[in-house]
Design a protein around this motif. Structure first.
Motif, PDB file in Angstrom:
ATOM      1  N   LYS A   1      39.191  52.289  38.355  1.00 49.77           N
ATOM      2  CA  LYS A   1      39.187  51.003  37.645  1.00 49.77           C
ATOM      3  C   LYS A   1      40.329  50.113  38.132  1.00 49.77           C
ATOM      4  CE  LYS A   1      37.084  52.649  33.380  1.00 49.77           C
ATOM      5  NZ  LYS A   1      37.268  52.883  31.949  1.00 49.77           N
ATOM      6  N   THR A   2      41.483  50.727  38.340  1.00 47.77           N
ATOM      7  CA  THR A   2      42.641  49.952  38.799  1.00 47.77           C
ATOM      8  C   THR A   2      42.405  49.416  40.200  1.00 47.77           C
ATOM      9  OG1 THR A   2      44.108  51.296  37.425  1.00 47.77           O
ATOM     10  CG2 THR A   2      45.123  50.052  39.209  1.00 47.77           C
ATOM     11  N   LEU A   3      41.878  50.232  41.097  1.00 48.20           N
ATOM     12  CA  LEU A   3      41.617  49.779  42.463  1.00 48.20           C
ATOM     13  C   LEU A   3      40.509  48.730  42.504  1.00 48.20           C
ATOM     14  CD1 LEU A   3      41.962  53.104  44.438  1.00 48.20           C
ATOM     15  CD2 LEU A   3      43.416  51.091  44.611  1.00 48.20           C
TER      16      LEU A   3
ATOM     17  N   THR B   1      51.501  36.698  39.494  1.00 45.24           N
ATOM     18  CA  THR B   1      52.291  37.854  39.084  1.00 45.24           C
ATOM     19  C   THR B   1      52.772  37.710  37.648  1.00 45.24           C
ATOM     20  OG1 THR B   1      53.008  38.199  41.365  1.00 45.24           O
ATOM     21  CG2 THR B   1      54.314  39.248  39.655  1.00 45.24           C
ATOM     22  N   VAL B   2      53.285  36.549  37.304  1.00 39.91           N
ATOM     23  CA  VAL B   2      53.772  36.332  35.939  1.00 39.91           C
ATOM     24  C   VAL B   2      52.625  36.417  34.939  1.00 39.91           C
ATOM     25  CG1 VAL B   2      54.768  34.582  34.404  1.00 39.91           C
ATOM     26  CG2 VAL B   2      55.823  35.048  36.607  1.00 39.91           C
ATOM     27  N   ALA B   3      51.476  35.883  35.270  1.00 39.04           N
ATOM     28  CA  ALA B   3      50.335  35.931  34.354  1.00 39.04           C
ATOM     29  C   ALA B   3      49.909  37.370  34.075  1.00 39.04           C
ATOM     30  CB  ALA B   3      49.167  35.132  34.925  1.00 39.04           C
ATOM     31  N   PHE B   4      49.804  38.173  35.110  1.00 42.36           N
ATOM     32  CA  PHE B   4      49.390  39.562  34.905  1.00 42.36           C
ATOM     33  C   PHE B   4      50.465  40.366  34.187  1.00 42.36           C
ATOM     34  CE2 PHE B   4      45.821  38.863  37.620  1.00 42.36           C
ATOM     35  CZ  PHE B   4      44.919  39.850  37.258  1.00 42.36           C
ATOM     36  N   MET B   5      51.716  40.143  34.546  1.00 40.78           N
ATOM     37  CA  MET B   5      52.794  40.912  33.924  1.00 40.78           C
ATOM     38  C   MET B   5      52.968  40.522  32.448  1.00 40.78           C
ATOM     39  SD  MET B   5      53.434  42.889  36.281  1.00 40.78           S
ATOM     40  CE  MET B   5      54.852  43.787  35.745  1.00 40.78           C
TER      41      MET B   5
ATOM     42  N   LEU C   1      48.452  38.972  21.440  1.00 42.46           N
ATOM     43  CA  LEU C   1      48.099  37.825  22.268  1.00 42.46           C
ATOM     44  C   LEU C   1      47.034  38.136  23.309  1.00 42.46           C
ATOM     45  CD1 LEU C   1      51.685  36.431  22.928  1.00 42.46           C
ATOM     46  CD2 LEU C   1      50.014  35.647  21.251  1.00 42.46           C
ATOM     47  N   ARG C   2      46.644  39.374  23.426  1.00 39.96           N
ATOM     48  CA  ARG C   2      45.671  39.751  24.451  1.00 39.96           C
ATOM     49  C   ARG C   2      44.282  39.259  24.087  1.00 39.96           C
ATOM     50  NH1 ARG C   2      47.795  45.723  25.783  1.00 39.96           N
ATOM     51  NH2 ARG C   2      49.630  45.062  26.911  1.00 39.96           N
ATOM     52  N   ASP C   3      43.566  38.833  25.114  1.00 34.79           N
ATOM     53  CA  ASP C   3      42.182  38.396  24.919  1.00 34.79           C
ATOM     54  C   ASP C   3      41.246  39.579  25.137  1.00 34.79           C
ATOM     55  OD1 ASP C   3      42.861  35.741  24.444  1.00 34.79           O
ATOM     56  OD2 ASP C   3      42.968  35.323  26.592  1.00 34.79           O
ATOM     57  N   ASP C   4      40.081  39.484  24.563  1.00 34.48           N
ATOM     58  CA  ASP C   4      39.109  40.563  24.706  1.00 34.48           C
ATOM     59  C   ASP C   4      38.161  40.345  25.875  1.00 34.48           C
ATOM     60  OD1 ASP C   4      40.129  41.904  22.533  1.00 34.48           O
ATOM     61  OD2 ASP C   4      38.770  40.916  21.111  1.00 34.48           O
ATOM     62  N   TRP C   5      38.248  39.217  26.548  1.00 32.15           N
ATOM     63  CA  TRP C   5      37.277  38.909  27.592  1.00 32.15           C
ATOM     64  C   TRP C   5      37.598  39.554  28.938  1.00 32.15           C
ATOM     65  CZ3 TRP C   5      39.098  36.301  31.822  1.00 32.15           C
ATOM     66  CH2 TRP C   5      40.304  35.632  31.663  1.00 32.15           C
ATOM     67  N   HIS C   6      38.746  40.160  29.089  1.00 30.29           N
ATOM     68  CA  HIS C   6      39.062  40.839  30.343  1.00 30.29           C
ATOM     69  C   HIS C   6      39.625  42.217  30.033  1.00 30.29           C
ATOM     70  CE1 HIS C   6      43.443  40.414  30.069  1.00 30.29           C
ATOM     71  NE2 HIS C   6      43.193  39.243  29.537  1.00 30.29           N
ATOM     72  N   PRO C   7      39.504  43.146  30.973  1.00 32.38           N
ATOM     73  CA  PRO C   7      40.021  44.486  30.727  1.00 32.38           C
ATOM     74  C   PRO C   7      41.540  44.483  30.718  1.00 32.38           C
ATOM     75  CG  PRO C   7      39.227  44.305  32.966  1.00 32.38           C
ATOM     76  CD  PRO C   7      38.874  43.028  32.279  1.00 32.38           C
ATOM     77  N   SER C   8      42.107  45.246  29.813  1.00 35.23           N
ATOM     78  CA  SER C   8      43.559  45.382  29.790  1.00 35.23           C
ATOM     79  C   SER C   8      43.936  46.675  30.508  1.00 35.23           C
ATOM     80  CB  SER C   8      44.072  45.383  28.352  1.00 35.23           C
ATOM     81  OG  SER C   8      43.523  46.470  27.643  1.00 35.23           O
ATOM     82  N   HIS C   9      45.014  46.585  31.246  1.00 30.55           N
ATOM     83  CA  HIS C   9      45.493  47.738  32.006  1.00 30.55           C
ATOM     84  C   HIS C   9      46.871  48.113  31.518  1.00 30.55           C
ATOM     85  CE1 HIS C   9      42.271  47.710  34.978  1.00 30.55           C
ATOM     86  NE2 HIS C   9      42.336  46.389  34.930  1.00 30.55           N
ATOM     87  N   SER C  10      47.235  49.366  31.758  1.00 36.21           N
ATOM     88  CA  SER C  10      48.570  49.810  31.401  1.00 36.21           C
ATOM     89  C   SER C  10      49.589  49.107  32.297  1.00 36.21           C
ATOM     90  CB  SER C  10      48.663  51.330  31.572  1.00 36.21           C
ATOM     91  OG  SER C  10      48.540  51.656  32.939  1.00 36.21           O
ATOM     92  N   PRO C  11      50.838  49.042  31.871  1.00 31.95           N
ATOM     93  CA  PRO C  11      51.850  48.401  32.722  1.00 31.95           C
ATOM     94  C   PRO C  11      51.958  48.982  34.131  1.00 31.95           C
ATOM     95  CG  PRO C  11      52.684  48.569  30.499  1.00 31.95           C
ATOM     96  CD  PRO C  11      51.364  49.312  30.536  1.00 31.95           C
ATOM     97  N   PRO C  12      51.903  50.322  34.329  1.00 29.43           N
ATOM     98  CA  PRO C  12      51.944  50.816  35.710  1.00 29.43           C
ATOM     99  C   PRO C  12      50.726  50.379  36.536  1.00 29.43           C
ATOM    100  CG  PRO C  12      52.527  52.576  34.205  1.00 29.43           C
ATOM    101  CD  PRO C  12      52.034  51.435  33.377  1.00 29.43           C
ATOM    102  N   ALA C  13      49.562  50.349  35.913  1.00 26.53           N
ATOM    103  CA  ALA C  13      48.365  49.902  36.637  1.00 26.53           C
ATOM    104  C   ALA C  13      48.479  48.422  36.980  1.00 26.53           C
ATOM    105  CB  ALA C  13      47.125  50.159  35.799  1.00 26.53           C
ATOM    106  N   THR C  14      49.024  47.644  36.070  1.00 26.01           N
ATOM    107  CA  THR C  14      49.211  46.220  36.337  1.00 26.01           C
ATOM    108  C   THR C  14      50.205  46.018  37.467  1.00 26.01           C
ATOM    109  OG1 THR C  14      48.723  45.729  34.038  1.00 26.01           O
ATOM    110  CG2 THR C  14      49.829  44.013  35.295  1.00 26.01           C
ATOM    111  N   LEU C  15      51.254  46.811  37.504  1.00 27.51           N
ATOM    112  CA  LEU C  15      52.219  46.729  38.612  1.00 27.51           C
ATOM    113  C   LEU C  15      51.534  47.006  39.936  1.00 27.51           C
ATOM    114  CD1 LEU C  15      55.353  48.474  37.084  1.00 27.51           C
ATOM    115  CD2 LEU C  15      55.106  46.069  37.680  1.00 27.51           C
ATOM    116  N   LEU C  16      50.629  47.977  39.956  1.00 30.94           N
ATOM    117  CA  LEU C  16      49.893  48.290  41.181  1.00 30.94           C
ATOM    118  C   LEU C  16      48.974  47.132  41.574  1.00 30.94           C
ATOM    119  CD1 LEU C  16      49.183  50.442  43.329  1.00 30.94           C
ATOM    120  CD2 LEU C  16      47.352  51.171  41.818  1.00 30.94           C
ATOM    121  N   ILE C  17      48.382  46.481  40.602  1.00 32.51           N
ATOM    122  CA  ILE C  17      47.461  45.379  40.883  1.00 32.51           C
ATOM    123  C   ILE C  17      48.199  44.176  41.458  1.00 32.51           C
ATOM    124  CG2 ILE C  17      45.922  43.692  39.793  1.00 32.51           C
ATOM    125  CD1 ILE C  17      45.060  45.955  37.878  1.00 32.51           C
TER     126      ILE C  17
END
Length: 158
Positions: free
Chosen positions: A49-51, A106-110, A119-135
């Motif tokens: 999913k992260t990749l 980068t700021v938007a994803f972080m 504040l999170r929206d439901d229209w996109h998948p949420s990832h863990s902080p380490p997965a977001t760092l990889l993205i």
């Protein structure tokens, strides 16, 4: 023999190569992400999913970074042909825009990953902080590389 006025506009031999390499960096990261996504090939696993998300973000970012690659390559060609004014203009426009775009991305994803869960929206998948760092790591690197190009070219005068 060069007069002193020409020496201030003289550039390093490697400037066109650095500009070209940095301009093609988003394409390299997308290719590596696509290969890694194909190797994992499990969309239900967390790594898959992260990749997949990293591939999607990389391909989407090329809507902006793709044309900027062409602008930067035009600047690199002009620098190679010793047309410094045109080369610097194209290179600075491309590097500045790419740096700003990568910073915003980068700021938007972080902020989404590390921000409040209210504040999170439901229209996109949420990832863990380490997965977001990889993205966002490739885009952070592209932004830093473009900032380096700006600093490298600005040290030699206008």
């Amino acid at each position: 023999m060069l007069n002193p006025a020409e020496l201030t506009t003289e550039r390093r031999i490697g400037d066109p190569a650095v500009v070209s390499s940095v301009a093609l960096l988003p394409w390299l990261f997308l290719f590596v992400t696509l290969v890694a996504d194909r190797l994992v090939d499990d969309p239900t696993a967390k790594a898959g999913k992260t990749l997949t998300m990293a591939t999607f973000v990389g391909a989407s970012a090329l809507c902006i970074l793709g044309p900027l690659t062409l602008v930067a390559l035009i600047g690199a060609i002009a620098l190679q042909q010793h047309n410094f004014r045109v080369g610097l203009w194209f290179t600075r426009v491309a590097a500045t825009t790419a740096t700003l775009f990568c910073a915003v991305l980068t700021v938007a994803f972080m902020s989404d990953a590390f921000g409040s869960s209210q504040l999170r929206d439901d229209w996109h998948p949420s990832h863990s902080p380490p997965a977001t760092l990889l993205i966002v790591a490739p885009h952070f690197v592209v932004g830093l590389a473009n900032a380096y190009v700006l600093v490298r070219l600005s040290k030699r005068g206008a």
